[in-house]
Scaffold this motif. Structure first.
Motif, mmCIF file in Angstrom:
data_model
loop_
_atom_site.group_PDB
_atom_site.id
_atom_site.type_symbol
_atom_site.label_atom_id
_atom_site.label_comp_id
_atom_site.label_asym_id
_atom_site.label_seq_id
_atom_site.Cartn_x
_atom_site.Cartn_y
_atom_site.Cartn_z
ATOM 1 N N PRO A 150 46.450 30.038 23.362
ATOM 2 C CA PRO A 150 45.449 30.318 23.696
ATOM 3 C C PRO A 150 44.303 29.627 24.484
ATOM 4 N N GLU A 151 44.577 28.313 24.120
ATOM 5 C CA GLU A 151 43.570 27.417 24.913
ATOM 6 C C GLU A 151 43.732 27.109 26.374
ATOM 7 N N ASP A 152 45.010 27.894 26.848
ATOM 8 C CA ASP A 152 45.399 27.818 28.196
ATOM 9 C C ASP A 152 44.581 28.953 28.882
ATOM 10 N N THR A 153 44.049 29.864 28.148
ATOM 11 C CA THR A 153 43.131 30.937 28.890
ATOM 12 C C THR A 153 42.046 30.367 29.531
ATOM 13 N N ALA A 154 42.138 30.771 31.024
ATOM 14 C CA ALA A 154 41.067 30.349 32.031
ATOM 15 C C ALA A 154 41.564 31.238 33.518
ATOM 16 N N VAL A 155 40.438 30.943 34.382
ATOM 17 C CA VAL A 155 40.942 31.149 35.536
ATOM 18 C C VAL A 155 41.478 30.027 36.163
ATOM 19 N N TYR A 156 42.522 30.309 36.955
ATOM 20 C CA TYR A 156 43.248 29.346 37.641
ATOM 21 C C TYR A 156 42.909 29.168 38.999
ATOM 22 N N TYR A 157 42.617 27.979 39.511
ATOM 23 C CA TYR A 157 42.445 28.117 41.265
ATOM 24 C C TYR A 157 43.303 26.966 41.679
ATOM 25 N N CYS A 158 43.552 27.516 42.869
ATOM 26 C CA CYS A 158 44.378 26.529 43.719
ATOM 27 C C CYS A 158 43.474 25.944 44.583
ATOM 28 N N ASN A 159 43.949 24.589 44.902
ATOM 29 C CA ASN A 159 42.906 23.861 45.637
ATOM 30 C C ASN A 159 43.950 22.969 46.547
ATOM 31 N N ALA A 160 43.483 22.713 47.909
ATOM 32 C CA ALA A 160 43.746 22.058 48.889
ATOM 33 C C ALA A 160 43.132 20.889 49.648
ATOM 34 N N LYS A 161 43.422 19.596 49.590
ATOM 35 C CA LYS A 161 42.619 18.480 50.149
ATOM 36 C C LYS A 161 43.021 18.477 51.834
ATOM 37 N N TYR A 162 41.949 18.662 52.414
ATOM 38 C CA TYR A 162 42.105 18.649 53.817
ATOM 39 C C TYR A 162 41.482 17.607 54.640
ATOM 40 N N SER A 163 42.195 16.886 55.336
ATOM 41 C CA SER A 163 41.436 15.837 56.072
ATOM 42 C C SER A 163 41.818 16.039 57.625
ATOM 43 N N ALA A 216 47.394 17.156 49.905
ATOM 44 C CA ALA A 216 47.671 17.193 48.707
ATOM 45 C C ALA A 216 46.912 18.635 48.170
ATOM 46 N N MET A 217 47.778 19.369 47.263
ATOM 47 C CA MET A 217 47.419 20.635 46.560
ATOM 48 C C MET A 217 47.572 20.666 44.978
ATOM 49 N N GLY A 218 46.739 21.330 44.629
ATOM 50 C CA GLY A 218 46.675 21.239 43.076
ATOM 51 C C GLY A 218 46.420 22.696 42.457
ATOM 52 N N PRO A 272 35.881 29.572 30.079
ATOM 53 C CA PRO A 272 34.369 30.280 29.865
ATOM 54 C C PRO A 272 33.648 29.057 29.200
ATOM 55 N N GLY A 273 32.663 28.817 29.737
ATOM 56 C CA GLY A 273 31.573 27.868 29.468
ATOM 57 C C GLY A 273 31.988 26.469 29.468
ATOM 58 N N LYS A 274 32.913 26.209 30.232
ATOM 59 C CA LYS A 274 33.651 24.701 30.389
ATOM 60 C C LYS A 274 33.663 24.514 32.073
ATOM 61 N N GLN A 275 33.650 23.112 32.071
ATOM 62 C CA GLN A 275 33.874 22.861 33.633
ATOM 63 C C GLN A 275 35.245 22.987 34.057
ATOM 64 N N ARG A 276 35.500 23.000 35.431
ATOM 65 C CA ARG A 276 36.615 23.261 36.070
ATOM 66 C C ARG A 276 37.539 21.860 35.877
ATOM 67 N N GLU A 277 38.581 22.076 35.653
ATOM 68 C CA GLU A 277 39.447 20.850 35.275
ATOM 69 C C GLU A 277 40.808 20.882 36.081
ATOM 70 N N LEU A 278 41.096 19.525 36.551
ATOM 71 C CA LEU A 278 42.424 19.299 37.021
ATOM 72 C C LEU A 278 43.401 19.572 36.179
ATOM 73 N N VAL A 279 44.633 20.535 36.645
ATOM 74 C CA VAL A 279 45.911 20.415 35.491
ATOM 75 C C VAL A 279 47.033 19.868 36.011
ATOM 76 N N ALA A 280 47.068 19.996 37.730
ATOM 77 C CA ALA A 280 48.310 19.495 38.153
ATOM 78 C C ALA A 280 48.053 19.345 39.537
ATOM 79 N N SER A 281 48.579 18.600 40.418
ATOM 80 C CA SER A 281 48.548 18.247 41.802
ATOM 81 C C SER A 281 49.960 17.642 42.067
ATOM 82 N N ILE A 282 50.162 17.977 43.757
ATOM 83 C CA ILE A 282 51.191 17.453 44.336
ATOM 84 C C ILE A 282 50.707 17.102 45.456
#
Length: 119
Positions: free
Chosen positions: A87-100, A33-35, A41-51
Motif C-alpha cells: 500500500p505504501e507504493d501508492t503514488a503517482v510515478y513519473y518518468c524522468n530524463a537527464k538531458y545534456s 540517464a533516465m529514471g 499525497p502530501g509527500k515530496q517526489r522521490e527517486l525510486v530507480a534510475s538507469i
C-alpha cells in the motif's frame, strides 16, 4: 527536446505486480540517464530507480529487491517492474530524463501514471 509518455499504472492488490513503461522521443542521443520518481499525497517526489545510458542502475533502499528498471534502447523505452506491491507504493510515478547539450543540463518529465495498491 525530449518527450516522455508513461503508461502501465493502475489499481492493484497488495502483493501483486505491475510494469510501468516510459517511451522517449526527441533528441534521444542527448539523454545521459533516465529514471522513475514517485510522489505520494502530501509527500515530496522521490527517486525510486534510475538507469544510465551505459546501463548502470541505481535504486532507492526502500525498493531494492522489489523494483527492477530496464531499458530497450532500440525502442527508446524504459520499464519499471514492481513486484510484491505494498500500500505504501501508492503514488503517482513519473518518468524522468537527464538531458545534456551545449546549452547545459535540464530535466524532462512525463505526465505521470497513478499506481494505487489496495490492502
Amino acid at each position: 527536446q525530449v518527450q516522455l509518455v508513461e503508461s502501465g499504472g493502475g489499481l492493484v492488490q497488495a502483493g501483486g505486480s505491475l510494469r510501468l513503461s516510459c517511451a522517449a522521443s526527441g533528441i534521444i542521443r542527448s539523454i545521459s540517464a533516465m529514471g522513475w520518481f514517485r510522489q505520494a499525497p502530501g509527500k515530496q517526489r522521490e527517486l525510486v530507480a534510475s538507469i544510465t545510458s551505459g546501463g548502470t542502475t541505481n535504486y532507492a533502499d526502500s525498493v531494492k529487491g522489489r523494483f527492477t528498471i530496464s531499458r530497450d534502447n532500440a525502442e527508446n523505452i524504459i520499464y519499471l517492474r514492481i513486484n510484491s506491491l505494498k500500500p505504501e507504493d501508492t503514488a503517482v510515478y513519473y518518468c524522468n530524463a537527464k538531458y545534456s547539450d551545449v546549452n547545459g543540463n535540464r530535466d524532462y518529465w512525463g505526465q505521470g501514471t497513478q499506481v494505487t495498491v489496495s490492502s
